[in-house]
Scaffold this motif. Structure first.
Motif, PDB file in Angstrom:
ATOM      1  N   ARG A 113      -4.132  -4.418  -3.773  1.00 22.64           N
ATOM      2  CA  ARG A 113      -3.051  -5.134  -4.441  1.00 22.64           C
ATOM      3  C   ARG A 113      -3.594  -5.814  -5.689  1.00 22.64           C
ATOM      4  NH1 ARG A 113       0.872  -9.151  -1.091  1.00 22.64           N
ATOM      5  NH2 ARG A 113       1.569  -7.174  -0.215  1.00 22.64           N
ATOM      6  N   SER A 164      -4.224  -0.932  -9.409  1.00 26.41           N
ATOM      7  CA  SER A 164      -4.762  -0.105  -8.323  1.00 26.41           C
ATOM      8  C   SER A 164      -3.675   0.167  -7.299  1.00 26.41           C
ATOM      9  CB  SER A 164      -5.944  -0.815  -7.657  1.00 26.41           C
ATOM     10  OG  SER A 164      -6.354  -0.123  -6.491  1.00 26.41           O
ATOM     11  N   LYS A 165      -3.619   1.405  -6.811  1.00 27.12           N
ATOM     12  CA  LYS A 165      -2.691   1.762  -5.747  1.00 27.12           C
ATOM     13  C   LYS A 165      -3.312   1.572  -4.368  1.00 27.12           C
ATOM     14  CE  LYS A 165       0.175   5.043  -8.308  1.00 27.12           C
ATOM     15  NZ  LYS A 165       0.728   6.413  -8.373  1.00 27.12           N
ATOM     16  N   ASP A 196       5.943  -4.151  -4.092  1.00 27.88           N
ATOM     17  CA  ASP A 196       5.193  -3.196  -3.270  1.00 27.88           C
ATOM     18  C   ASP A 196       6.106  -2.145  -2.657  1.00 27.88           C
ATOM     19  OD1 ASP A 196       2.665  -4.128  -3.722  1.00 27.88           O
ATOM     20  OD2 ASP A 196       2.650  -5.486  -2.011  1.00 27.88           O
ATOM     21  N   ARG A 209      -4.405  -1.141 -18.731  1.00 24.41           N
ATOM     22  CA  ARG A 209      -4.709  -0.609 -17.391  1.00 24.41           C
ATOM     23  C   ARG A 209      -5.777   0.484 -17.478  1.00 24.41           C
ATOM     24  NH1 ARG A 209      -3.724   3.692 -14.161  1.00 24.41           N
ATOM     25  NH2 ARG A 209      -3.601   3.237 -11.910  1.00 24.41           N
ATOM     26  N   ARG A 239       0.620  -2.232 -12.394  1.00 22.89           N
ATOM     27  CA  ARG A 239      -0.178  -2.012 -11.187  1.00 22.89           C
ATOM     28  C   ARG A 239      -1.504  -1.382 -11.607  1.00 22.89           C
ATOM     29  NH1 ARG A 239       3.179   0.758  -8.263  1.00 22.89           N
ATOM     30  NH2 ARG A 239       3.683  -0.667  -6.562  1.00 22.89           N
ATOM     31  N   SER A 256       7.368   2.103  -7.587  1.00 28.28           N
ATOM     32  CA  SER A 256       6.394   3.162  -7.289  1.00 28.28           C
ATOM     33  C   SER A 256       5.511   3.500  -8.489  1.00 28.28           C
ATOM     34  CB  SER A 256       7.114   4.436  -6.825  1.00 28.28           C
ATOM     35  OG  SER A 256       8.038   4.879  -7.801  1.00 28.28           O
ATOM     36  N   ASP A 257       5.960   3.180  -9.693  1.00 31.71           N
ATOM     37  CA  ASP A 257       5.197   3.519 -10.896  1.00 31.71           C
ATOM     38  C   ASP A 257       4.136   2.461 -11.186  1.00 31.71           C
ATOM     39  OD1 ASP A 257       6.789   5.753 -11.242  1.00 31.71           O
ATOM     40  OD2 ASP A 257       8.256   4.672 -12.471  1.00 31.71           O
ATOM     41  N   ASN A 258       3.174   2.842 -12.019  1.00 32.12           N
ATOM     42  CA  ASN A 258       2.141   1.891 -12.419  1.00 32.12           C
ATOM     43  C   ASN A 258       2.668   0.849 -13.391  1.00 32.12           C
ATOM     44  OD1 ASN A 258       0.114   3.124 -10.877  1.00 32.12           O
ATOM     45  ND2 ASN A 258      -0.357   4.576 -12.516  1.00 32.12           N
ATOM     46  N   TYR A 303      -2.496  -6.516  -9.504  1.00 32.31           N
ATOM     47  CA  TYR A 303      -1.354  -6.506 -10.416  1.00 32.31           C
ATOM     48  C   TYR A 303      -1.596  -7.476 -11.561  1.00 32.31           C
ATOM     49  CZ  TYR A 303       1.697  -4.266  -6.889  1.00 32.31           C
ATOM     50  OH  TYR A 303       2.274  -3.409  -5.985  1.00 32.31           O
TER      51      TYR A 303
END
Length: 283
Positions: free
Chosen positions: A143, A139-140, A103, A209, A137, A107-109, A145
Protein backbone atom coordinates in the motif's frame (compact mmCIF):
# COMPACT_ATOMS: atom_id res chain seq x y z
CA UNK A 1 -34.86 44.24 -38.06
CA UNK A 2 -31.45 45.21 -39.41
CA UNK A 3 -30.42 43.12 -42.42
CA UNK A 4 -26.66 42.75 -42.87
CA UNK A 5 -25.33 42.40 -46.42
CA UNK A 6 -23.38 39.32 -47.42
CA UNK A 7 -20.02 41.13 -47.42
CA UNK A 8 -20.49 42.35 -43.83
CA UNK A 9 -21.52 38.87 -42.67
CA UNK A 10 -18.40 37.33 -44.26
CA UNK A 11 -16.16 40.00 -42.71
CA UNK A 12 -17.68 39.29 -39.28
CA UNK A 13 -17.21 35.57 -39.83
CA UNK A 14 -13.56 36.11 -40.80
CA UNK A 15 -13.00 38.37 -37.78
CA UNK A 16 -14.52 35.70 -35.52
CA UNK A 17 -12.18 33.05 -36.97
CA UNK A 18 -9.13 35.28 -36.43
CA UNK A 19 -10.11 35.99 -32.80
CA UNK A 20 -10.82 32.29 -32.21
CA UNK A 21 -7.43 31.24 -33.60
CA UNK A 22 -5.63 33.91 -31.56
CA UNK A 23 -7.43 32.83 -28.39
CA UNK A 24 -6.60 29.17 -29.03
CA UNK A 25 -2.96 30.16 -29.63
CA UNK A 26 -2.79 32.06 -26.33
CA UNK A 27 -4.36 29.14 -24.43
CA UNK A 28 -1.93 26.66 -26.04
CA UNK A 29 1.02 28.93 -25.30
CA UNK A 30 -0.05 29.27 -21.67
CA UNK A 31 -0.47 25.49 -21.32
CA UNK A 32 2.94 24.95 -22.96
CA UNK A 33 4.65 27.32 -20.52
CA UNK A 34 2.93 25.62 -17.59
CA UNK A 35 3.97 22.18 -18.87
CA UNK A 36 7.61 23.32 -19.19
CA UNK A 37 7.50 24.65 -15.62
CA UNK A 38 6.19 21.31 -14.33
CA UNK A 39 8.87 19.35 -16.20
CA UNK A 40 11.61 21.54 -14.74
CA UNK A 41 10.24 21.08 -11.23
CA UNK A 42 9.85 17.36 -11.87
CA UNK A 43 13.51 16.97 -12.93
CA UNK A 44 14.78 18.72 -9.78
CA UNK A 45 12.42 16.65 -7.64
CA UNK A 46 13.50 13.31 -9.10
CA UNK A 47 17.20 14.19 -8.83
CA UNK A 48 16.85 15.01 -5.12
CA UNK A 49 14.90 11.78 -4.46
CA UNK A 50 17.54 9.65 -6.19
CA UNK A 51 20.32 11.14 -4.04
CA UNK A 52 18.46 11.10 -0.71
CA UNK A 53 18.98 8.52 2.01
CA UNK A 54 15.51 9.02 3.50
CA UNK A 55 12.76 8.57 0.89
CA UNK A 56 9.99 10.22 2.94
CA UNK A 57 12.06 13.32 3.74
CA UNK A 58 12.99 13.71 0.08
CA UNK A 59 9.31 13.60 -0.92
CA UNK A 60 7.88 16.06 1.58
CA UNK A 61 10.75 18.52 2.16
CA UNK A 62 10.33 21.22 1.13
CA UNK A 63 6.53 20.88 1.10
CA UNK A 64 5.97 23.29 -1.78
CA UNK A 65 7.85 21.03 -4.18
CA UNK A 66 5.53 18.03 -3.81
CA UNK A 67 2.47 20.27 -4.03
CA UNK A 68 3.79 22.29 -6.95
CA UNK A 69 4.38 19.14 -8.99
CA UNK A 70 0.61 19.03 -9.77
CA UNK A 71 -0.49 22.43 -8.37
CA UNK A 72 -2.25 20.95 -5.35
CA UNK A 73 -2.99 22.56 -1.98
CA UNK A 74 -2.43 19.41 0.06
CA UNK A 75 -0.93 15.94 -0.22
CA UNK A 76 -0.66 12.66 1.69
CA UNK A 77 2.15 10.11 1.34
CA UNK A 78 1.13 6.60 2.42
CA UNK A 79 3.72 3.86 2.92
CA UNK A 80 1.81 0.87 4.32
CA UNK A 81 0.39 2.10 7.66
CA UNK A 82 2.52 5.24 7.84
CA UNK A 83 0.75 8.35 6.50
CA UNK A 84 2.49 11.72 6.21
CA UNK A 85 0.40 14.85 5.52
CA UNK A 86 1.58 17.96 3.68
CA UNK A 87 -0.31 21.25 3.32
CA UNK A 88 -4.12 21.48 3.67
CA UNK A 89 -5.50 17.96 3.93
CA UNK A 90 -8.21 15.88 5.64
CA UNK A 91 -7.39 14.24 8.97
CA UNK A 92 -5.14 11.16 9.05
CA UNK A 93 -8.03 8.77 9.76
CA UNK A 94 -10.10 10.32 6.96
CA UNK A 95 -7.18 9.81 4.57
CA UNK A 96 -6.81 6.22 5.80
CA UNK A 97 -10.50 5.53 5.08
CA UNK A 98 -10.17 7.15 1.67
CA UNK A 99 -7.24 4.87 0.82
CA UNK A 100 -9.25 1.81 1.91
CA UNK A 101 -12.03 2.95 -0.45
CA UNK A 102 -9.49 3.42 -3.26
CA UNK A 103 -8.12 -0.09 -2.68
CA UNK A 104 -11.48 -1.56 -3.71
CA UNK A 105 -12.74 1.02 -6.22
CA UNK A 106 -9.62 2.18 -8.10
CA UNK A 107 -7.76 -0.32 -10.29
CA UNK A 108 -5.49 2.02 -12.26
CA UNK A 109 -2.17 3.43 -11.11
CA UNK A 110 -3.50 6.96 -11.64
CA UNK A 111 -6.96 8.22 -10.68
CA UNK A 112 -8.30 11.76 -10.71
CA UNK A 113 -11.60 13.49 -10.07
CA UNK A 114 -12.65 17.10 -9.59
CA UNK A 115 -15.71 16.04 -7.56
CA UNK A 116 -14.74 13.43 -4.98
CA UNK A 117 -17.95 13.75 -2.88
CA UNK A 118 -20.02 12.51 -5.85
CA UNK A 119 -18.01 9.26 -5.91
CA UNK A 120 -17.18 8.98 -2.21
CA UNK A 121 -20.00 10.53 -0.11
CA UNK A 122 -17.86 10.56 3.06
CA UNK A 123 -15.76 13.26 1.36
CA UNK A 124 -18.54 15.79 2.09
CA UNK A 125 -16.99 16.11 5.54
CA UNK A 126 -13.74 17.51 4.09
CA UNK A 127 -14.91 19.15 0.84
CA UNK A 128 -13.17 22.40 1.80
CA UNK A 129 -9.79 20.71 1.51
CA UNK A 130 -10.38 17.73 -0.81
CA UNK A 131 -13.18 18.15 -3.31
CA UNK A 132 -10.60 17.25 -5.94
CA UNK A 133 -8.39 14.16 -5.70
CA UNK A 134 -5.40 12.96 -7.70
CA UNK A 135 -4.32 9.51 -6.53
CA UNK A 136 -1.06 7.85 -7.58
CA UNK A 137 -0.50 4.17 -6.77
CA UNK A 138 3.24 3.47 -6.62
CA UNK A 139 3.03 -0.25 -5.84
CA UNK A 140 0.33 -2.86 -6.41
CA UNK A 141 1.96 -5.29 -4.00
CA UNK A 142 2.17 -2.95 -1.01
CA UNK A 143 0.00 0.00 0.00
CA UNK A 144 2.20 2.78 -1.37
CA UNK A 145 0.21 5.87 -2.44
CA UNK A 146 0.61 9.57 -3.01
CA UNK A 147 -2.63 11.57 -2.84
CA UNK A 148 -2.97 15.21 -3.87
CA UNK A 149 -5.96 17.36 -2.85
CA UNK A 150 -7.69 20.47 -4.13
CA UNK A 151 -10.40 22.43 -2.29
CA UNK A 152 -13.96 23.13 -3.39
CA UNK A 153 -14.29 26.10 -5.75
CA UNK A 154 -17.83 27.46 -5.76
CA UNK A 155 -18.71 28.57 -9.29
CA UNK A 156 -21.57 30.61 -10.70
CA UNK A 157 -22.64 29.50 -14.17
CA UNK A 158 -24.65 31.87 -16.36
CA UNK A 159 -27.27 30.34 -18.65
CA UNK A 160 -29.39 31.94 -21.37
CA UNK A 161 -32.56 30.86 -19.63
CA UNK A 162 -33.22 27.93 -17.31
CA UNK A 163 -32.06 24.78 -19.19
CA UNK A 164 -34.61 22.69 -17.28
CA UNK A 165 -37.49 24.58 -18.90
CA UNK A 166 -36.71 22.94 -22.26
CA UNK A 167 -37.50 19.52 -20.79
CA UNK A 168 -41.13 18.48 -20.43
CA UNK A 169 -42.48 15.23 -19.06
CA UNK A 170 -45.42 13.80 -21.03
CA UNK A 171 -48.39 12.03 -19.43
CA UNK A 172 -46.89 8.64 -20.27
CA UNK A 173 -43.63 9.58 -18.53
CA UNK A 174 -41.60 10.16 -21.68
CA UNK A 175 -39.22 13.12 -21.89
CA UNK A 176 -39.91 15.77 -24.54
CA UNK A 177 -37.41 18.47 -25.54
CA UNK A 178 -39.14 21.77 -26.31
CA UNK A 179 -37.89 25.18 -27.47
CA UNK A 180 -37.19 27.59 -24.65
CA UNK A 181 -39.72 30.32 -24.10
CA UNK A 182 -37.26 32.64 -22.35
CA UNK A 183 -33.58 33.45 -22.63
CA UNK A 184 -33.44 35.72 -19.60
CA UNK A 185 -30.17 35.33 -17.65
CA UNK A 186 -30.43 32.36 -15.29
CA UNK A 187 -27.65 31.62 -12.84
CA UNK A 188 -26.69 28.30 -11.27
CA UNK A 189 -24.31 27.85 -8.32
CA UNK A 190 -22.10 24.77 -8.73
CA UNK A 191 -20.69 23.19 -5.56
CA UNK A 192 -18.52 20.21 -4.58
CA UNK A 193 -16.25 20.87 -7.57
CA UNK A 194 -12.53 21.66 -7.57
CA UNK A 195 -10.35 23.01 -10.35
CA UNK A 196 -9.96 20.35 -13.04
CA UNK A 197 -6.72 18.38 -13.15
CA UNK A 198 -4.91 19.21 -16.39
CA UNK A 199 -3.39 16.60 -18.68
CA UNK A 200 0.16 17.86 -18.06
CA UNK A 201 -0.41 17.49 -14.30
CA UNK A 202 -1.51 13.88 -14.75
CA UNK A 203 1.56 13.23 -16.90
CA UNK A 204 3.75 14.81 -14.21
CA UNK A 205 2.32 12.46 -11.57
CA UNK A 206 2.88 9.40 -13.78
CA UNK A 207 6.44 10.51 -14.52
CA UNK A 208 7.05 10.72 -10.77
CA UNK A 209 5.79 7.16 -10.30
CA UNK A 210 8.04 5.84 -13.09
CA UNK A 211 11.01 7.66 -11.59
CA UNK A 212 10.35 6.26 -8.11
CA UNK A 213 10.05 2.72 -9.48
CA UNK A 214 13.29 3.21 -11.42
CA UNK A 215 15.11 4.54 -8.35
CA UNK A 216 13.87 1.63 -6.23
CA UNK A 217 15.08 -0.86 -8.85
CA UNK A 218 18.44 0.89 -9.04
CA UNK A 219 18.78 0.79 -5.24
CA UNK A 220 17.85 -2.90 -5.28
CA UNK A 221 20.57 -3.61 -7.85
CA UNK A 222 23.14 -1.74 -5.74
CA UNK A 223 22.05 -3.70 -2.67
CA UNK A 224 22.34 -6.98 -4.59
CA UNK A 225 25.91 -6.08 -5.63
CA UNK A 226 26.79 -5.22 -2.03
CA UNK A 227 25.34 -8.54 -0.87
CA UNK A 228 27.38 -10.43 -3.47
CA UNK A 229 30.56 -8.64 -2.35
CA UNK A 230 29.71 -9.37 1.28
CA UNK A 231 29.09 -13.03 0.49
CA UNK A 232 32.46 -13.26 -1.31
CA UNK A 233 34.19 -11.54 1.62
CA UNK A 234 32.55 -13.94 4.06
CA UNK A 235 33.79 -16.92 2.04
CA UNK A 236 37.31 -15.51 2.00
CA UNK A 237 37.14 -14.83 5.73
CA UNK A 238 35.90 -18.36 6.43
CA UNK A 239 38.74 -19.77 4.32
CA UNK A 240 41.29 -17.66 6.18
CA UNK A 241 39.80 -18.65 9.55
CA UNK A 242 40.03 -22.33 8.58
CA UNK A 243 43.66 -21.97 7.53
CA UNK A 244 44.55 -20.00 10.65
CA UNK A 245 42.80 -22.54 12.83
CA UNK A 246 44.64 -25.42 11.15
CA UNK A 247 48.00 -23.65 11.49
CA UNK A 248 47.40 -23.02 15.19
CA UNK A 249 46.10 -26.47 16.13
CA UNK A 250 49.44 -28.32 16.05
CA UNK A 251 51.47 -25.82 18.12
CA UNK A 252 48.67 -25.54 20.65
CA UNK A 253 48.34 -29.30 20.91
CA UNK A 254 52.12 -29.53 21.53
CA UNK A 255 51.95 -26.88 24.26
CA UNK A 256 49.08 -28.74 25.91
CA UNK A 257 50.94 -32.07 25.81
CA UNK A 258 54.14 -30.58 27.27
CA UNK A 259 52.10 -28.93 30.03
CA UNK A 260 50.51 -32.26 30.85
CA UNK A 261 53.91 -34.01 31.02
CA UNK A 262 55.28 -31.32 33.33
CA UNK A 263 52.31 -31.65 35.66
CA UNK A 264 52.46 -35.46 35.73
CA UNK A 265 56.26 -35.93 36.06
CA UNK A 266 57.59 -32.77 37.69
CA UNK A 267 54.75 -31.46 39.86
CA UNK A 268 56.66 -32.54 43.01
CA UNK A 269 59.57 -30.20 42.25
CA UNK A 270 57.30 -27.20 41.58
CA UNK A 271 55.66 -24.97 44.15
CA UNK A 272 51.95 -24.23 44.17
CA UNK A 273 52.34 -21.15 41.97
CA UNK A 274 54.21 -23.15 39.31
CA UNK A 275 51.53 -25.84 39.25
CA UNK A 276 48.83 -23.16 38.97
CA UNK A 277 50.61 -21.59 36.01
CA UNK A 278 50.82 -24.92 34.18
CA UNK A 279 47.11 -25.55 34.79
CA UNK A 280 46.37 -22.08 33.35
CA UNK A 281 48.41 -22.94 30.24
CA UNK A 282 46.36 -26.16 29.83
CA UNK A 283 43.10 -24.22 30.13
Amino acid sequence: PKHLPYEVRKICEFLGQIVSLELAHKVSHSEWDYGIKLKSLQSEFIESISQADNFIDALIKPEIRLLGLVSATGAAVCLDQEITLVGETPEVEQVRSLIEWADTKVSDNLFSTDSLPKLYPEALAFKDTASGLLLLRISKVRRYYILWFRPEVIQTVNWAGNPQESINIAADGSVILCPRTSFVLWQETVRLISLTWQECELESALALRNAIVGIVLSKAEELAKINLELERSNRELASFAFAASHDLKEPLRGIYNYSTILLEDYAQVLDDEGVDCLQTVQS
